[in-house]
Design a protein around this motif. Structure first.
Motif, PDB file in Angstrom:
ATOM      1  N   UNK A  15       7.823   3.017   3.395  1.00 37.29           N
ATOM      2  CA  UNK A  15       7.607   3.999   4.450  1.00 37.29           C
ATOM      3  C   UNK A  15       6.659   5.099   3.988  1.00 37.29           C
ATOM      4  N   UNK A  16       6.842   5.555   2.744  1.00 39.11           N
ATOM      5  CA  UNK A  16       5.975   6.597   2.191  1.00 39.11           C
ATOM      6  C   UNK A  16       4.527   6.130   2.178  1.00 39.11           C
ATOM      7  N   UNK A  17       4.290   4.927   1.654  1.00 42.44           N
ATOM      8  CA  UNK A  17       2.921   4.424   1.560  1.00 42.44           C
ATOM      9  C   UNK A  17       2.312   4.283   2.942  1.00 42.44           C
ATOM     10  N   UNK A  18       3.075   3.755   3.887  1.00 41.56           N
ATOM     11  CA  UNK A  18       2.570   3.557   5.236  1.00 41.56           C
ATOM     12  C   UNK A  18       2.188   4.880   5.900  1.00 41.56           C
ATOM     13  N   UNK A  19       3.024   5.884   5.724  1.00 42.90           N
ATOM     14  CA  UNK A  19       2.743   7.178   6.351  1.00 42.90           C
ATOM     15  C   UNK A  19       1.583   7.892   5.666  1.00 42.90           C
ATOM     16  N   UNK A  20       1.495   7.784   4.358  1.00 36.37           N
ATOM     17  CA  UNK A  20       0.369   8.395   3.635  1.00 36.37           C
ATOM     18  C   UNK A  20      -0.932   7.725   4.062  1.00 36.37           C
ATOM     19  N   UNK A  21      -0.920   6.391   4.169  1.00 36.60           N
ATOM     20  CA  UNK A  21      -2.125   5.668   4.570  1.00 36.60           C
ATOM     21  C   UNK A  21      -2.535   6.007   6.000  1.00 36.60           C
ATOM     22  N   UNK A  22      -1.564   6.239   6.866  1.00 35.66           N
ATOM     23  CA  UNK A  22      -1.886   6.629   8.240  1.00 35.66           C
ATOM     24  C   UNK A  22      -2.552   7.998   8.278  1.00 35.66           C
ATOM     25  N   UNK A  23      -2.171   8.864   7.332  1.00 35.70           N
ATOM     26  CA  UNK A  23      -2.757  10.206   7.280  1.00 35.70           C
ATOM     27  C   UNK A  23      -4.110  10.211   6.587  1.00 35.70           C
ATOM     28  N   UNK A  24      -4.334   9.236   5.671  1.00 36.69           N
ATOM     29  CA  UNK A  24      -5.592   9.199   4.928  1.00 36.69           C
ATOM     30  C   UNK A  24      -5.953   7.734   4.675  1.00 36.69           C
ATOM     31  N   UNK A  25      -6.952   7.205   5.398  1.00 35.96           N
ATOM     32  CA  UNK A  25      -7.319   5.791   5.216  1.00 35.96           C
ATOM     33  C   UNK A  25      -7.874   5.490   3.826  1.00 35.96           C
ATOM     34  N   UNK A  26      -8.265   6.540   3.077  1.00 33.90           N
ATOM     35  CA  UNK A  26      -8.744   6.344   1.700  1.00 33.90           C
ATOM     36  C   UNK A  26      -7.550   6.447   0.741  1.00 33.90           C
ATOM     37  N   UNK A  27      -6.544   5.608   0.996  1.00 33.90           N
ATOM     38  CA  UNK A  27      -5.343   5.581   0.167  1.00 33.90           C
ATOM     39  C   UNK A  27      -5.381   4.367  -0.754  1.00 33.90           C
ATOM     40  N   UNK A  28      -5.115   4.594  -2.018  1.00 37.05           N
ATOM     41  CA  UNK A  28      -5.052   3.535  -3.027  1.00 37.05           C
ATOM     42  C   UNK A  28      -3.625   3.473  -3.547  1.00 37.05           C
ATOM     43  N   UNK A  29      -3.096   2.272  -3.676  1.00 39.65           N
ATOM     44  CA  UNK A  29      -1.747   2.081  -4.191  1.00 39.65           C
ATOM     45  C   UNK A  29      -1.827   1.457  -5.584  1.00 39.65           C
ATOM     46  N   UNK A  30      -1.160   2.086  -6.533  1.00 46.72           N
ATOM     47  CA  UNK A  30      -1.077   1.563  -7.893  1.00 46.72           C
ATOM     48  C   UNK A  30       0.365   1.116  -8.126  1.00 46.72           C
ATOM     49  N   UNK A  31       0.556  -0.180  -8.324  1.00 50.23           N
ATOM     50  CA  UNK A  31       1.889  -0.737  -8.496  1.00 50.23           C
ATOM     51  C   UNK A  31       2.177  -1.039  -9.960  1.00 50.23           C
ATOM     52  N   UNK A  32       3.413  -0.775 -10.358  1.00 44.55           N
ATOM     53  CA  UNK A  32       3.913  -1.227 -11.658  1.00 44.55           C
ATOM     54  C   UNK A  32       5.240  -1.921 -11.369  1.00 44.55           C
ATOM     55  N   UNK A  33       5.174  -3.238 -11.214  1.00 40.17           N
ATOM     56  CA  UNK A  33       6.342  -4.014 -10.834  1.00 40.17           C
ATOM     57  C   UNK A  33       6.606  -5.095 -11.871  1.00 40.17           C
ATOM     58  N   UNK A  34       7.823  -5.607 -11.860  1.00 41.05           N
ATOM     59  CA  UNK A  34       8.165  -6.637 -12.835  1.00 41.05           C
ATOM     60  C   UNK A  34       7.911  -8.045 -12.317  1.00 41.05           C
ATOM     61  N   UNK A  35       7.448  -8.162 -11.078  1.00 38.31           N
ATOM     62  CA  UNK A  35       7.111  -9.460 -10.515  1.00 38.31           C
ATOM     63  C   UNK A  35       6.389  -9.224  -9.194  1.00 38.31           C
ATOM     64  N   UNK A  36       6.284 -10.288  -8.415  1.00 38.54           N
ATOM     65  CA  UNK A  36       5.649 -10.165  -7.106  1.00 38.54           C
ATOM     66  C   UNK A  36       6.447  -9.227  -6.214  1.00 38.54           C
ATOM     67  N   UNK A  37       5.748  -8.551  -5.319  1.00 38.54           N
ATOM     68  CA  UNK A  37       6.409  -7.646  -4.379  1.00 38.54           C
ATOM     69  C   UNK A  37       5.727  -7.746  -3.030  1.00 38.54           C
ATOM     70  N   UNK A  38       6.472  -7.478  -1.970  1.00 37.98           N
ATOM     71  CA  UNK A  38       5.891  -7.488  -0.633  1.00 37.98           C
ATOM     72  C   UNK A  38       5.106  -6.207  -0.400  1.00 37.98           C
ATOM     73  N   UNK A  39       4.146  -6.286   0.516  1.00 42.83           N
ATOM     74  CA  UNK A  39       3.290  -5.132   0.819  1.00 42.83           C
ATOM     75  C   UNK A  39       3.068  -5.042   2.320  1.00 42.83           C
TER      76      UNK A  39
END
Length: 375
Positions: free
Chosen positions: A62-86
């Motif tokens: 929800x955070x990422x979605x709302x931030x991206x809606x406010x600023x289309x120049x949003x970059x997401x940096x993930x640190x996950x232990x496996x595959x994740x949904x986006x």
């Protein structure tokens, strides 16, 4: 954050941090910024048990979605232990997957974000669109029922599952973008000669800056064999300046074409036409060619290697090791065990210990492994 701050020092750029606990404040900051960077992770240190979900935890999505809606120049940096949904993927400008990062993760991430270094990594797993798409998605497969787990996906492991079931992943195995682009051309597939064939292709950096690509070779067996549509058999990492080209060559061996024949208990290469594909992921293979195999063969240089056997002292053993068409001898078998000319190891071990066993076929092939006899 320190890595990013150090990178922009002296440029007049301001870096502001918000921990995201107040989504409204994070959204307001994103809206007033030139670029928003969201760092997110899942249950990062969870290696002792299986996960029940591949979604990001808490309110991250929800955070990422709302931030991206406010600023289309949003970059997401993930640190996950496996595959994740986006679920927010189409809203953001870019995604970096860092998996398990080291002590200099801040400096390294800043170098990638600002283009000082060109990302060249490739995904070691497929990223599904949802948990329902993964190979082991039923209760019987995981966590199992009645103390039993069913491995019903059989050979369809990883990307082989998505290819076999015609399921489009979110990101395929071997995928990874770069700040430049690459093209593939001039595929050449040589004939199989003495159990080997040479495959070559031209790789060109079609972009405007230097970069590194990982060229991947996949082999698809004839449909009658029953193997997954294709399997990775080789890869090469090449670095090229803008506009430069190079030729990559692979040796495809008879072993690369073989499957394990459970009837003859041997690696077998079926007659037919094998598809050779080259590209930069399991789903981007622009070059395809054919390799003809004219006879069913059992590779003479291949013997099954169990990489270790164990049996109790005083308990009878009967193991059909060899395949038809050859005779067998063995050295180093534990006392009380012997091998027949047909390749059946049998008998009853008489003493506990460890033995180094070498089995040799009349074809000249041999294999060595350790056999442990327990009290």
């Amino acid at each position: 954050m320190t890595g990013i701050q150090n990178r922009v020092q002296g440029t007049g750029t301001t870096v502001t941090y918000n921990d995201g606990t107040n989504v409204a404040n994070a959204v307001a900051l994103a809206r007033s910024s030139d670029v928003a960077i969201v760092f997110a992770s899942n249950n990062y240190g969870n290696e002792g048990s299986d996960q029940t979900t591949i979604d990001l935890p808490g309110t991250y999505n929800s955070l990422i979605s709302q931030v991206a809606a406010a600023n289309p120049r949003t970059i997401v940096v993930l640190h996950t232990n496996s595959a994740t949904t986006m679920p927010w993927l189409d809203q953001v400008a870019g995604v970096f997957e860092g998996f398990y990062a080291g002590q200099q993760v801040g400096t390294a991430t800043a170098a990638l974000l600002f283009g000082d270094a060109n990302p060249s990594g490739k995904l070691p797993v497929s990223f599904p669109k949802s948990l329902a798409d993964v190979p082991a998605h039923t209760t019987a497969q995981w966590p199992g029922a009645n103390n039993q787990v069913q491995y019903s996906e059989a050979l369809k492991v990883g990307y082989r599952w998505y290819d076999s079931q015609n399921i489009a992943p979110l990101f395929p195995f071997g995928y990874g973008l770069s700040y430049t682009t690459f093209g593939f051309s001039n595929l050449q597939v040589g004939a199989l000669n003495n159990g080997k064939a040479t495959v070559s292709a031209t790789v060109t950096n079609t972009g405007s800056r230097a970069g590194t690509e990982v060229v991947q070779l996949y082999v698809g067996a004839p449909a009658a064999v029953g193997e997954p549509p294709r399997s990775l058999k080789g890869f090469q990492r090449v670095t090229l300046n803008a506009g430069a080209s190079t030729t990559v060559s692979f040796t495809v061996t008879q072993k690369d074409l073989a499957y394990w024949n459970t009837t003859s208990n041997a690696w077998t290469t079926a007659a037919g036409t094998y598809q050779i594909s080259i590209g930069n992921s399991s789903r981007n293979l622009p070059l395809t060619g054919n390799l003809a195999v004219t006879a069913v063969t059992v590779p003479s240089n291949l013997l099954p290697n169990p990489y270790g056997m164990s049996s109790p002292v005083g308990k009878a053993v009967s193991w059909a090791f060899g395949a038809a068409g050859a005779t067998y001898t063995a050295t180093g078998l534990p006392a009380g065990l012997s091998i027949s000319s047909a390749g059946v190891i049998s008998g009853t071990a008489t003493a506990a210990g460890t033995s180094t066993v070498t089995v040799t076929a009349s074809t000249g092939a041999s294999t060595t492994f350790v056999w442990t006899t327990t009290p």
